[in-house]
Enzyme design. Structure first.
Site, PDB file in Angstrom:
ATOM      1  N   ASP A   1       0.822  -1.210   0.000  1.00 31.77           N
ATOM      2  CA  ASP A   1       0.000   0.000   0.000  1.00 31.77           C
ATOM      3  C   ASP A   1       0.861   1.267   0.000  1.00 31.77           C
ATOM      4  O   ASP A   1       0.475   2.286  -0.579  1.00 31.77           O
ATOM      5  CB  ASP A   1      -0.920   0.006   1.217  1.00 31.77           C
ATOM      6  CG  ASP A   1      -2.042  -1.018   1.095  1.00 31.77           C
ATOM      7  OD1 ASP A   1      -2.194  -1.596   0.007  1.00 31.77           O
ATOM      8  OD2 ASP A   1      -2.758  -1.240   2.093  1.00 31.77           O
ATOM      9  N   GLY A   2       2.025   1.211   0.655  1.00 36.13           N
ATOM     10  CA  GLY A   2       2.903   2.378   0.675  1.00 36.13           C
ATOM     11  C   GLY A   2       3.357   2.776  -0.714  1.00 36.13           C
ATOM     12  O   GLY A   2       3.489   3.971  -1.021  1.00 36.13           O
TER      13      GLY A   2
ATOM     14  N   ASP B   1      -4.995  14.506  21.213  1.00 32.84           N
ATOM     15  CA  ASP B   1      -3.630  14.412  20.687  1.00 32.84           C
ATOM     16  C   ASP B   1      -3.575  14.826  19.227  1.00 32.84           C
ATOM     17  O   ASP B   1      -2.502  15.148  18.710  1.00 32.84           O
ATOM     18  CB  ASP B   1      -3.104  12.981  20.829  1.00 32.84           C
ATOM     19  CG  ASP B   1      -2.601  12.686  22.228  1.00 32.84           C
ATOM     20  OD1 ASP B   1      -2.515  13.622  23.040  1.00 32.84           O
ATOM     21  OD2 ASP B   1      -2.289  11.513  22.512  1.00 32.84           O
TER      22      ASP B   1
ATOM     23  N   TYR C   1      -4.713   4.736   9.474  1.00 35.59           N
ATOM     24  CA  TYR C   1      -4.567   5.351  10.796  1.00 35.59           C
ATOM     25  C   TYR C   1      -5.924   5.554  11.465  1.00 35.59           C
ATOM     26  O   TYR C   1      -6.088   5.354  12.675  1.00 35.59           O
ATOM     27  CB  TYR C   1      -3.828   6.682  10.636  1.00 35.59           C
ATOM     28  CG  TYR C   1      -3.290   7.298  11.902  1.00 35.59           C
ATOM     29  CD1 TYR C   1      -3.475   6.708  13.151  1.00 35.59           C
ATOM     30  CD2 TYR C   1      -2.567   8.499  11.843  1.00 35.59           C
ATOM     31  CE1 TYR C   1      -2.964   7.292  14.292  1.00 35.59           C
ATOM     32  CE2 TYR C   1      -2.050   9.083  12.983  1.00 35.59           C
ATOM     33  CZ  TYR C   1      -2.260   8.487  14.208  1.00 35.59           C
ATOM     34  OH  TYR C   1      -1.760   9.055  15.347  1.00 35.59           O
TER      35      TYR C   1
ATOM     36  N   LEU D   1      -8.586   3.787  11.309  1.00 34.16           N
ATOM     37  CA  LEU D   1      -9.055   2.534  11.898  1.00 34.16           C
ATOM     38  C   LEU D   1      -8.367   2.274  13.238  1.00 34.16           C
ATOM     39  O   LEU D   1      -9.003   1.866  14.216  1.00 34.16           O
ATOM     40  CB  LEU D   1      -8.789   1.382  10.935  1.00 34.16           C
ATOM     41  CG  LEU D   1      -9.215  -0.007  11.402  1.00 34.16           C
ATOM     42  CD1 LEU D   1     -10.725  -0.105  11.516  1.00 34.16           C
ATOM     43  CD2 LEU D   1      -8.681  -1.083  10.459  1.00 34.16           C
ATOM     44  N   SER D   2      -7.063   2.537  13.297  1.00 36.59           N
ATOM     45  CA  SER D   2      -6.310   2.332  14.542  1.00 36.59           C
ATOM     46  C   SER D   2      -6.811   3.241  15.651  1.00 36.59           C
ATOM     47  O   SER D   2      -6.715   2.901  16.833  1.00 36.59           O
ATOM     48  CB  SER D   2      -4.816   2.592  14.303  1.00 36.59           C
ATOM     49  OG  SER D   2      -4.298   1.724  13.326  1.00 36.59           O
TER      50      SER D   2
END
Length: 343
Positions: free
Chosen positions: A109-110, A214, A227, A229-230
């Site tokens: 994916d990257g 944050d 990100y 999802l995390s």
């Protein structure tokens, strides 16, 4: 209007098979990964041999690579390969995006995200082959690249127009400093500051909420498996026209992730009374510092990212493969339980 127009076009293209005349192909891979360099060479040789009329562009870093051995490739057919093997640079993809008819990515994916960053305007159709560690976007196995590419050349393609964001950073006085097309997400966080981030989130010029956390993630449907999802965000199918708003560790129990319509124009401001500055990143790259009064605008881009579809269940296959979505041992039927109890 931009979001609505792209949405209508995506629906039309999703139902149609597009026959494209492929005159040039751009191959994107990790030039420093030795194993991928050899596979890039294999793919390049096959395309040049099977399709003499196609120009193949590879990363300029490979021109003098001993593993890629460009001179060895050209020596096999100097008259044809010498004029058909060319090299791309990021400057070329930005200035001449129409020079390429098809993009092939080799990696995970990257690599697909990197390919998106190469095109800050119009993007050619992208066929992503899986050779990385994570593959939400790479549904084509490299072992069958000959089969898949022959099908593209002979029978055409179906594409999924994935939403991208146009993200623009402004200083407090209105001076524009950065503009970036984003495929996954824009992240604004507190960076190295020990203080909580304070961010004002506006939608269509109206204050929606003040974020005390944050940070904040604004993701596309494609980025909903990353990100966001995390941080507790929802999975969003890539054909759903939505912007996902996901806080990072909010200092409240009531700030839940939310989906907003893709027609909404968002703005995130670092208020002048904030205790700390913030940092913004685009698809995990190019971090930029935001000072008091600086702000970022986010809108649905007029330049979506077209990925070639392998089959209609690509999305569900990818989340099942990568996340083991809803994997559970099947419940035993009652008849078996009854017979077991009698024993």
């Amino acid at each position: 209007q931009t979001a609505t127009g792209v949405r209508k076009l995506a629906k039309q293209l999703g139902r149609a098979t597009i026959h494209i005349r492929v005159g040039s192909i751009l191959i994107v891979t990790k030039a420093r990964d030795n194993s991928l360099v050899y596979l890039t060479r294999e793919l390049t040789e096959w395309i040049l041999g099977e399709n003499p009329g196609i120009i193949v562009y590879v990363d300029a870093k490979l021109e003098h690579s001993k593993r890629f051995d460009a001179l060895g490739i050209i020596a096999k057919n100097p008259q044809n390969y010498g004029s058909k093997l060319k090299y791309w640079t990021p400057q070329l993809t930005v200035s001449c995006p129409d020079a390429f008819d098809l993009v092939i990515t080799l990696g995970g994916d990257g690599t697909v995200l990197y390919a998106s960053g190469l095109f800050q305007g119009t993007v050619p159709p992208v066929i992503p082959f899986s050779l990385g560690s994570l593959g939400f976007l790479t549904n084509f196995p490299f072992e069958k690249y000959k089969l898949h590419l022959k099908r593209v050349f002979e029978h055409g393609i179906n594409v999924n127009l994935r939403m991208r964001f146009t993200c623009t950073v402004y200083q407090a006085d209105g001076t524009r400093t950065v503009r970036q097309q984003v495929l996954n997400e824009l992240v604004i966080d507190r960076g190295p500051s020990p203080f909580i981030s304070m961010l004002e989130l506006y939608g269509d010029s109206h204050l929606l909420t003040i974020v005390q956390a944050d940070g904040l993630i604004l993701s596309t449907p494609t980025g909903s498996t990353a990100y966001s999802l995390s941080a507790g965000g929802s999975l969003v199918h890539p054909e759903i026209p939505a912007i996902s708003v996901t806080p990072i560790c909010p200092h409240t129990l009531s700030f839940r992730p939310m989906l907003l319509p893709d027609s909404m124009s968002l703005k995130v401001v670092v208020p002048k009374h904030s205790r700390a500055m913030a940092w913004v990143s685009f698809d995990g790259r190019n971090r930029v510092q935001l000072k008091s009064g600086d702000y970022v605008t986010v809108t649905a881009s007029q330049y979506p990212f077209p990925t070639v579809v392998r089959k209609k269940t690509d999305y569900f296959d990818s989340v099942s493969r990568s996340l083991h979505w809803n994997v559970r041992q099947k419940q035993k039927p009652l008849s078996n339980n009854a017979s077991d109890s009698k024993k």
